[in-house]
Write an enzyme that holds these catalytic residues in place. Structure first.
Site, PDB file in Angstrom:
ATOM      1  N   ASP A 161       0.837  -1.198   0.000  1.00  0.00           N
ATOM      2  CA  ASP A 161       0.000   0.000   0.000  1.00  0.00           C
ATOM      3  C   ASP A 161       0.878   1.256   0.000  1.00  0.00           C
ATOM      4  O   ASP A 161       0.600   2.226  -0.710  1.00  0.00           O
ATOM      5  CB  ASP A 161      -0.907   0.000   1.244  1.00  0.00           C
ATOM      6  CG  ASP A 161      -1.626  -1.332   1.376  1.00  0.00           C
ATOM      7  OD1 ASP A 161      -2.471  -1.625   0.542  1.00  0.00           O
ATOM      8  OD2 ASP A 161      -1.298  -2.101   2.312  1.00  0.00           O
ATOM      9  N   HIS A 189      -4.738  -3.489   6.183  1.00  0.00           N
ATOM     10  CA  HIS A 189      -4.492  -3.727   4.752  1.00  0.00           C
ATOM     11  C   HIS A 189      -5.840  -4.075   4.117  1.00  0.00           C
ATOM     12  O   HIS A 189      -6.160  -5.239   3.883  1.00  0.00           O
ATOM     13  CB  HIS A 189      -3.477  -4.854   4.542  1.00  0.00           C
ATOM     14  CG  HIS A 189      -3.369  -5.242   3.083  1.00  0.00           C
ATOM     15  ND1 HIS A 189      -2.872  -4.397   2.127  1.00  0.00           N
ATOM     16  CD2 HIS A 189      -3.724  -6.364   2.421  1.00  0.00           C
ATOM     17  CE1 HIS A 189      -2.923  -4.978   0.946  1.00  0.00           C
ATOM     18  NE2 HIS A 189      -3.439  -6.168   1.095  1.00  0.00           N
TER      19      HIS A 189
END
Ligand code: NAD
Ligand code: LMR
Length: 338
Positions: A161, A189
């Site tokens: 990410d 996440h």
């Protein structure tokens, strides 16, 4: 003098990310050009042939650093004396599966693997969980390892990410990705994560927020781009990849896992990065949750960078993702796993 080999265990070694990981690890991309590697691949019986095929190819690469490859379906063999455990294999969500079912199926994988790590891994083992839901799987593994392995040794991957956020900023600002420092991913996440650029800077110290305002025509335009384009794009990038590619990210996920372990082992180079680590209450995140934070490493594990200012909107975004982590933890508790 030759360095002692480092033992690296990859679970799901017959899968896609496992395949993308092992060649780069054997080439020295993760631990450096002077560190020999012993690879252990853990699979379930269904994945053994695929792992065996990958091992044949590894042999055919004649990597000077690769000392041994072992393939097994026994966690106690896979984690015996291991220094770095990369927990990639997980039960994917199938049609009609509820979130609680997914958590239960993965608890049945990450619980026993955590216990095996606690029983037989090296005293200084480091664990990164990639398999989804990564944060909560790491929580389960850490809780199952027992008192011999400090919970700080368990982390989950949010570096993908982080790298996605840097990639989007680099494209918009028309600068190299290496020029952007101090981006932070907060939370889970998942699509609730908060990619935060409020501390990010360019090499001359210019805040990324100012550079965005210059590029996009003012502060309001920059804020609108962050809220409407950047944050949802990064948070939902996994789904975008699945839609466009037809299956989930592989090479970028493996690359991020390598970045995560390399920085943890060798130290972060410029500023902060992002990793999900066990909370000790930093930024008000409940103790024990595996949450993504700003982190640095001096080569001996990740530590949370404390004291960053978060405005009210940022605090709300972090809180929303933390609420999701709490709900996942509570669902796992309800199963009697924690
Ligand atoms: P894949 O299906 O190609 O491979 C998974 C492998 O794990 C399979 O070979 C399977 O046999 C094996 N496996 C299943 N249960 C196992 C067990 N108990 N022990 C050992 N091996 C087991 O999937 P993939 O594309 O490699 O993705 C793996 C996981 O990584 C998925 O959960 C995916 O959602 C996740 N992922 C996470 C991130 C992240 O940033 N955290 C990014 C991409 C993918
Ligand atoms: C990713 O971020 O690419 C993976 O976690 C896959 C997903 O489901 O988003």
């Amino acid at each position: 003098m030759t360095n002692r080999p480092t033992t690296v265990t990859i679970t799901g070694g017959g899968g896609q990310i496992g395949y993308a990981l092992m060649f780069r690890i054997a080439a020295g991309d993760m631990l450096g050009p002077d560190v020999p590697v012993r690879l252990r691949l853990l699979e379930i019986p269904h994945g053994m042939r695929s792992a065996e095929g990958a091992a044949l190819e590894l042999q055919d690469c004649a990597f000077p650093l690769l000392r041994e490859i072992e393939i097994t379906d026994d966690p106690l063999t896979a984690f015996d004396g291991t220094h770095i455990a990369m927990l990639v294999g997980a039960r994917p969500r199938s049609a009609g599966m509820e979130r609680a079912d997914l958590l239960a199926a993965n608890a049945g994988i990450f619980g026993p693997q955590g216990a095996a790590i606690g029983a037989v891994a090296d005293d200084d083992v480091r664990v990164v969980v990639v398999g989804n839901p990564a944060n909560t799987n790491a929580l389960i593994a850490a809780a199952s390892a027992g008192p011999d392995v400090p919970v700080e040794r368990f982390t989950a991957l949010t570096r993908l990410d982080h790298n996605r956020a840097v990639g989007q900023l680099a494209e918009t600002l028309q600068v190299g990705a290496g020029e952007i420092a101090d981006v932070v991913i907060w939370g889970n996440h998942s699509a609730t994560q908060f990619p935060d650029v409020s501390h990010a800077i360019l090499p001359d110290g210019m805040p990324v927020l100012e550079a965005l305002a210059e590029r996009l025509g003012g502060r309001d335009a920059a804020t609108a781009w962050l809220d409407d384009v950047f944050i949802p794009r990064v948070a939902k990038r996994g789904a975008e990849i699945i839609e466009v590619r037809g299956s989930s990210s592989v090479a970028s996920a493996a690359n991020a896992a390598i970045d995560h372990v390399r920085d943890e082992q060798l130290g972060t180079r410029r500023g902060m990065t992002s990793a999900a680590v066990v909370s000790h209450g930093e930024y008000g995140v409940p103790e024990g949750l595996v949450c993504s934070f700003p982190v640095i490493s001096r080569g001996d594990g990740y530590e949370v960078v404390e004291g960053l200012d978060l405005d009210e909107r940022a605090r709300q975004r972090v809180a929303a993702s933390v609420d999701e982590l709490v709900a996942e933890r509570d669902a796992v508790r309800a199963l009697g796993v924690l």
